[in-house]
Design a protein around this motif. Structure first.
Motif, PDB file in Angstrom:
ATOM      1  N   PHE A  73       0.816  -1.226   0.000  1.00 18.48           N
ATOM      2  CA  PHE A  73       0.000   0.000   0.000  1.00 18.48           C
ATOM      3  C   PHE A  73       0.846   1.270   0.000  1.00 18.48           C
ATOM      4  O   PHE A  73       1.749   1.451   0.806  1.00 18.48           O
ATOM      5  CB  PHE A  73      -0.942   0.021   1.203  1.00 18.48           C
ATOM      6  N   GLU A  74       0.502   2.147  -0.928  1.00 18.56           N
ATOM      7  CA  GLU A  74       0.989   3.522  -0.941  1.00 18.56           C
ATOM      8  C   GLU A  74      -0.195   4.371  -1.357  1.00 18.56           C
ATOM      9  O   GLU A  74      -1.005   3.943  -2.171  1.00 18.56           O
ATOM     10  CB  GLU A  74       2.102   3.727  -1.974  1.00 18.56           C
ATOM     11  N   GLY A  75      -0.290   5.560  -0.824  1.00 22.73           N
ATOM     12  CA  GLY A  75      -1.392   6.405  -1.244  1.00 22.73           C
ATOM     13  C   GLY A  75      -1.709   7.448  -0.203  1.00 22.73           C
ATOM     14  O   GLY A  75      -0.929   7.709   0.716  1.00 22.73           O
ATOM     15  N   VAL A  76      -2.879   8.037  -0.368  1.00 22.53           N
ATOM     16  CA  VAL A  76      -3.306   9.122   0.507  1.00 22.53           C
ATOM     17  C   VAL A  76      -4.533   8.653   1.287  1.00 22.53           C
ATOM     18  O   VAL A  76      -5.538   8.254   0.702  1.00 22.53           O
ATOM     19  CB  VAL A  76      -3.648  10.389  -0.299  1.00 22.53           C
ATOM     20  N   ILE A  77      -4.430   8.682   2.606  1.00 19.17           N
ATOM     21  CA  ILE A  77      -5.585   8.407   3.463  1.00 19.17           C
ATOM     22  C   ILE A  77      -6.283   9.748   3.691  1.00 19.17           C
ATOM     23  O   ILE A  77      -5.669  10.693   4.193  1.00 19.17           O
ATOM     24  CB  ILE A  77      -5.128   7.772   4.796  1.00 19.17           C
ATOM     25  N   PRO A  78      -7.554   9.855   3.293  1.00 16.54           N
ATOM     26  CA  PRO A  78      -8.211  11.173   3.296  1.00 16.54           C
ATOM     27  C   PRO A  78      -8.412  11.747   4.693  1.00 16.54           C
ATOM     28  O   PRO A  78      -8.507  11.011   5.679  1.00 16.54           O
ATOM     29  CB  PRO A  78      -9.570  10.892   2.640  1.00 16.54           C
ATOM     30  N   GLU A  79      -8.486  13.050   4.752  1.00 16.11           N
ATOM     31  CA  GLU A  79      -8.806  13.764   5.991  1.00 16.11           C
ATOM     32  C   GLU A  79     -10.022  13.155   6.665  1.00 16.11           C
ATOM     33  O   GLU A  79     -10.957  12.715   5.996  1.00 16.11           O
ATOM     34  CB  GLU A  79      -9.104  15.236   5.679  1.00 16.11           C
ATOM     35  N   GLY A  80     -10.012  13.140   7.978  1.00 12.76           N
ATOM     36  CA  GLY A  80     -11.157  12.626   8.718  1.00 12.76           C
ATOM     37  C   GLY A  80     -11.088  11.130   8.957  1.00 12.76           C
ATOM     38  O   GLY A  80     -11.929  10.567   9.632  1.00 12.76           O
ATOM     39  N   ASN A  81     -10.065  10.478   8.370  1.00 11.72           N
ATOM     40  CA  ASN A  81      -9.901   9.047   8.560  1.00 11.72           C
ATOM     41  C   ASN A  81      -8.699   8.763   9.458  1.00 11.72           C
ATOM     42  O   ASN A  81      -7.788   9.573   9.582  1.00 11.72           O
ATOM     43  CB  ASN A  81      -9.694   8.346   7.212  1.00 11.72           C
ATOM     44  N   TYR A  82      -8.725   7.581  10.060  1.00 10.83           N
ATOM     45  CA  TYR A  82      -7.626   7.149  10.919  1.00 10.83           C
ATOM     46  C   TYR A  82      -6.314   7.167  10.120  1.00 10.83           C
ATOM     47  O   TYR A  82      -6.226   6.600   9.048  1.00 10.83           O
ATOM     48  CB  TYR A  82      -7.911   5.742  11.436  1.00 10.83           C
ATOM     49  N   GLY A  83      -5.310   7.862  10.627  1.00  8.61           N
ATOM     50  CA  GLY A  83      -4.016   7.911   9.947  1.00  8.61           C
ATOM     51  C   GLY A  83      -3.995   8.801   8.720  1.00  8.61           C
ATOM     52  O   GLY A  83      -3.149   8.618   7.836  1.00  8.61           O
ATOM     53  N   ALA A  84      -4.903   9.769   8.645  1.00  7.00           N
ATOM     54  CA  ALA A  84      -4.985  10.642   7.459  1.00  7.00           C
ATOM     55  C   ALA A  84      -3.616  11.210   7.099  1.00  7.00           C
ATOM     56  O   ALA A  84      -2.874  11.682   7.960  1.00  7.00           O
ATOM     57  CB  ALA A  84      -5.979  11.766   7.722  1.00  7.00           C
ATOM     58  N   GLY A  85      -3.287  11.148   5.815  1.00  2.61           N
ATOM     59  CA  GLY A  85      -2.001  11.642   5.333  1.00  2.61           C
ATOM     60  C   GLY A  85      -1.460  10.721   4.254  1.00  2.61           C
ATOM     61  O   GLY A  85      -2.142   9.786   3.820  1.00  2.61           O
ATOM     62  N   THR A  86      -0.233  10.978   3.829  1.00  2.73           N
ATOM     63  CA  THR A  86       0.339  10.183   2.740  1.00  2.73           C
ATOM     64  C   THR A  86       1.180   9.026   3.296  1.00  2.73           C
ATOM     65  O   THR A  86       1.835   9.151   4.318  1.00  2.73           O
ATOM     66  CB  THR A  86       1.237  11.043   1.829  1.00  2.73           C
ATOM     67  N   VAL A  87       1.112   7.916   2.572  1.00  2.00           N
ATOM     68  CA  VAL A  87       1.884   6.723   2.912  1.00  2.00           C
ATOM     69  C   VAL A  87       2.739   6.366   1.711  1.00  2.00           C
ATOM     70  O   VAL A  87       2.222   6.231   0.603  1.00  2.00           O
ATOM     71  CB  VAL A  87       0.948   5.538   3.241  1.00  2.00           C
ATOM     72  N   GLU A  88       4.053   6.265   1.923  1.00  2.00           N
ATOM     73  CA  GLU A  88       4.904   5.790   0.834  1.00  2.00           C
ATOM     74  C   GLU A  88       5.853   4.714   1.350  1.00  2.00           C
ATOM     75  O   GLU A  88       6.252   4.733   2.516  1.00  2.00           O
ATOM     76  CB  GLU A  88       5.700   6.933   0.203  1.00  2.00           C
ATOM     77  N   ILE A  89       6.147   3.761   0.481  1.00  2.00           N
ATOM     78  CA  ILE A  89       7.048   2.675   0.884  1.00  2.00           C
ATOM     79  C   ILE A  89       8.466   3.216   0.938  1.00  2.00           C
ATOM     80  O   ILE A  89       8.980   3.730  -0.051  1.00  2.00           O
ATOM     81  CB  ILE A  89       6.926   1.481  -0.085  1.00  2.00           C
ATOM     82  N   TRP A  90       9.077   3.116   2.103  1.00  2.00           N
ATOM     83  CA  TRP A  90      10.433   3.647   2.349  1.00  2.00           C
ATOM     84  C   TRP A  90      11.475   2.563   2.121  1.00  2.00           C
ATOM     85  O   TRP A  90      12.561   2.821   1.642  1.00  2.00           O
ATOM     86  CB  TRP A  90      10.476   4.176   3.784  1.00  2.00           C
ATOM     87  N   ASP A  91      11.093   1.328   2.458  1.00  2.00           N
ATOM     88  CA  ASP A  91      11.976   0.187   2.197  1.00  2.00           C
ATOM     89  C   ASP A  91      11.142  -1.094   2.291  1.00  2.00           C
ATOM     90  O   ASP A  91      10.100  -1.107   2.953  1.00  2.00           O
ATOM     91  CB  ASP A  91      13.137   0.139   3.193  1.00  2.00           C
TER      92      ASP A  91
END
Ligand code: MN
Length: 153
Positions: free
Chosen positions: A91-109
């Motif tokens: 999973f990579e993507g944007v968790i929308p505002e108002g949701n648990y963990g809202a913000g961007t997720v990117e695979i770092w390693d």
């Protein structure tokens, strides 16, 4: 690791009609394949790195408030969080505002791992990633708090 493997908490915290995160609520069959890890850089209300290790059909997960160590002699706090489904490793993507963990997720390693020891309060393993390479330890200190560090190689 103190808790049974289950994804109820993962499911309970999320509204899958709103978040693009994977909905899978089942643990995977045990396979003979090499286990994997992923670290997702999560730019939520507080930037952190989510370390996830494939253990017993789920991704055991820890939130690390500072960048994970790539050299010895740096110890990072790692706070255990709810188990995640294996499919979350992609999973990579944007968790929308108002949701648990809202913000961007990117695979770092991401990559394979090999375990030397898995106990309730001590995990010794080797990473075969691009950034995390070599022998590491996760040591439980108190409750959900663990220390994560690179060992002498
Ligand atoms: Mn997170």
């Amino acid at each position: 690791m103190s808790e049974k493997n289950n994804l109820k908490k993962y499911t309970r915290k999320r509204k899958f009609a709103q978040t693009p995160e994977p909905e899978s609520a089942t643990t995977a069959q045990t396979t003979n394949q090499t286990p994997i890890f992923v670290i997702q850089k999560h730019n939520a209300s507080h930037l952190h790195w989510d370390l996830r290790l494939e253990i017993d059909g789920v991704l055991k997960s820890w939130a690390i408030p500072k960048e994970p160590p790539t050299t010895e002699n740096i110890k990072r706090l790692a706070i255990q969080v709810e188990d995640h489904p294996l499919s979350y490793a992609n999973f990579e993507g944007v968790i929308p505002e108002g949701n648990y963990g809202a913000g961007t997720v990117e695979i770092w390693d991401k990559g394979e791992i090999s375990f030397e020891k898995i106990k309730d309060r001590e995990i010794l393993l080797e990473f075969f990633g691009n950034k995390l390479i070599g022998k590491y330890a996760l040591i439980n200190t108190n409750g959900k708090n663990w220390l994560f560090f690179k060992r002498k190689q």
